[in-house]
Enzyme design. Structure first.
Site, PDB file in Angstrom:
ATOM      1  N   SER A 243      -3.485  -4.880   7.807  1.00 37.86           N
ATOM      2  CA  SER A 243      -2.744  -3.655   7.550  1.00 37.86           C
ATOM      3  C   SER A 243      -1.412  -4.068   6.935  1.00 37.86           C
ATOM      4  CB  SER A 243      -2.503  -2.902   8.850  1.00 37.86           C
ATOM      5  OG  SER A 243      -1.674  -3.683   9.689  1.00 37.86           O
ATOM      6  N   LYS A 244      -0.663  -3.083   6.479  1.00 39.75           N
ATOM      7  CA  LYS A 244       0.621  -3.411   5.843  1.00 39.75           C
ATOM      8  C   LYS A 244       1.493  -4.216   6.791  1.00 39.75           C
ATOM      9  CE  LYS A 244       1.067  -0.775   1.870  1.00 39.75           C
ATOM     10  NZ  LYS A 244       0.765   0.617   1.686  1.00 39.75           N
ATOM     11  N   ARG A 245       1.435  -3.825   8.061  1.00 34.90           N
ATOM     12  CA  ARG A 245       2.290  -4.485   9.039  1.00 34.90           C
ATOM     13  C   ARG A 245       1.720  -5.849   9.408  1.00 34.90           C
ATOM     14  NH1 ARG A 245       2.406  -3.199  14.053  1.00 34.90           N
ATOM     15  NH2 ARG A 245       0.833  -1.594  13.785  1.00 34.90           N
ATOM     16  N   HIS A 246       0.446  -6.031   9.061  1.00 31.38           N
ATOM     17  CA  HIS A 246      -0.278  -7.135   9.663  1.00 31.38           C
ATOM     18  C   HIS A 246      -1.068  -7.893   8.604  1.00 31.38           C
ATOM     19  CE1 HIS A 246      -2.535  -9.014  12.936  1.00 31.38           C
ATOM     20  NE2 HIS A 246      -3.524  -8.991  12.075  1.00 31.38           N
ATOM     21  N   ALA A 248      -1.448  -7.836   5.422  1.00 35.03           N
ATOM     22  CA  ALA A 248      -1.880  -7.331   4.109  1.00 35.03           C
ATOM     23  C   ALA A 248      -0.721  -7.503   3.138  1.00 35.03           C
ATOM     24  CB  ALA A 248      -2.295  -5.874   4.199  1.00 35.03           C
TER      25      ALA A 248
END
Ligand code: GLU
Length: 465
Positions: A243-246, A248
């Site tokens: 994810s964006k936070r994670h 990506a």
């Protein structure tokens, strides 16, 4: 048949690792079959699309070296074409105006939910033989809906996932143009895939649910249905969804972190595709080997360690001239001037086997260009009185000897013997004096590359006047 593939990113963010893999597979498939690779920017979500994101995608593609043969095409520049096709479908009866107001739609949804049914359009404005439609209200801007087949199934042999089938009764008459006339997402994709004569749609499996609608639309338009290959998602190192936070992150962040594009490409190629046990291969080999049959249907898991290993491998193979360019860019960012220092290509060649990435390489060569500053602790540990005597003796010999690595190595060895030091007892203080660090590649090579003048100046800086 000429193979035509496309990469169709929505410019709502950077090109991340999943998108880059999709692009790589679509590119490789076209290259493999002597076809064309098309870049299409799906920018119709005007609220979320930005010119910066378009640029980030183009930059990422360029950095990876995934050149397109046609495009980039921008959907926002194709609005007239979409309107034209909507007009044709209305005229042909494969689409119709629907005048349901928002209130009516909300009421329908509430009824369906109360009956525990899936909310879906009930076809009330769909023209049917013998059906009498109400008079169109004058205060509602109609949407345009697609006449989805009511019966049967829509199925395709997914090149990755196998046969996938949807019952048409599950699909309602979805909207292809909004009240203001703007076309919707699935519709634009279909018109483009048809107009661009796409033969193979290779994309993320988050689009599987769009595919039956797109196939029905293509068929209503009398267009050929391409092959579909839906790629499974990529999980992070920890098995969680990227994810964006994670994890990506932008492809360009790999550049910032000192990865070589060929390492990232080789890594991505193996993310969900395999050719026997081959782990390390060039893009030429990849293009020769790539097929859709060997893409795994299960999710692929990111493995940073493997990427790092590949990167170190490609650093060792890379042309020092090219690496020097990359390192120069990084040193310039740190405001390290290289013009007056030793030849960067030679310095880089000394270190490329030792660095895991370009940033480490830049850090390693940095002391050759900026006067070394050994810490006080390092000085007291290594620049002892005995060591300084040795360095002083060495200075004398180095000011006159032949400046070639073999000769320089000999001089250091002989000096150590002459002053009663073991080789490391002189070579380590010498490294501290020259580079501010106790370790380096072979001291003979370091001396040769630094050059006599710099070596004598750096020795003078640590020796008493
Ligand atoms: N624009 C879509 C996306 O970025 C891709 C659409 C497609 O490949 O069909 O997810």
């Amino acid at each position: 048949m000429t193979v035509r593939t496309r990469f169709a990113p929505s410019p709502t963010g950077f090109l991340h690792i999943g998108g880059a893999r999709t692009a790589l597979f679509a590119w490789a498939y076209a290259r493999r079959h002597g076809g064309s690779f098309i870049l299409r920017i799906e920018d119709t979500d005007v609220a979320r699309s930005t010119p910066e994101a378009v640029q980030a995608i183009l930059d990422g593609m360029q950095w990876l070296g995934l050149a397109h043969d046609e495009g980039p095409f921008y959907q926002m520049q194709r609005m007239d074409r979409y309107r034209q096709v909507i007009g044709e479908m209305l005229a042909a009866g494969s689409a119709y105006h629907c005048y349901m107001s928002k209130e009516e739609l909300d009421a329908l949804r509430a009824e369906q939910e109360a009956r525990k049914e899936k909310p879906r359009y009930d076809g009330r404005w769909r023209p049917e033989p013998g059906k009498i439609l109400p008079a169109p209200p004058t205060d509602v801007l109609p949407v345009v809906r697609f006449c989805n087949p009511k019966e049967g199934v829509v199925a395709w042999d997914d090149q990755v996932k196998g046969r996938i089938e949807f019952a048409n009764s599950e699909l309602d008459d979805f909207i292809i143009a909004r009240g203001d006339g703007t076309p919707t997402y699935n519709f634009c994709v279909v018109v483009d895939d048809r107009d661009m004569a796409i033969t193979h749609v290779i994309r993320g499996d988050d689009h599987v649910n769009n595919t039956p609608r797109q196939i029905n639309l293509l068929q209503a338009l009398g267009a050929a249905v391409p092959q579909y290959a839906h790629l499974s998602m990529i999980l992070g190192d920890d098995g969680q969804k990227l994810s964006k936070r994670h994890g990506a992150v932008s492809v360009m962040q790999y550049d910032d972190e000192g990865y070589l594009p060929e390492a990232v490409l080789n890594y991505l190629a193996r993310l969900g595709w395999s050719h026997g046990d081959e782990e390390v291969f060039s893009m030429e080999q990849f293009v020769r080997w790539f097929d859709l049959d060997h893409i795994t249907a299960s999710a692929a898991q990111f493995n940073t360690e493997k990427l790092n290993w590949l990167n170190a491998h490609y650093l060792k193979l890379a042309d020092p001239q090219r690496l020097a360019g990359e390192v120069a860019r990084r040193l310039a960012r740190q405001q390290v001037a290289i013009a007056d220092g030793p030849d960067l290509v030679r310095v880089v060649a000394l270190y490329r086997d030792r660095a895991g990435n370009l940033n480490e390489l830049a850090d390693a060569v940095h002391p050759f260009y900026a006067a070394p500053k050994p810490t006080a602790e390092m000085c007291s540990q290594h620049l002892t009185a005995a060591a300084l005597d040795g360095l002083d003796a060495l200075r004398g010999r180095l000011s006159a000897c032949d400046w070639q690595a073999p000769e320089l190595g000999k001089v250091v060895k002989e000096t150590a013997a002459a002053v009663g030091l073991k080789m490391p007892q002189l070579a380590i203080p010498l490294r501290v004096a020259l580079l501010g660090l106790p370790q380096s590649p072979g001291i003979d090579a370091v001396l040769e590359v630094l050059g006599r003048e710099r070596v004598l100046a750096r020795l003078a800086a640590v020796l008493p006047a």
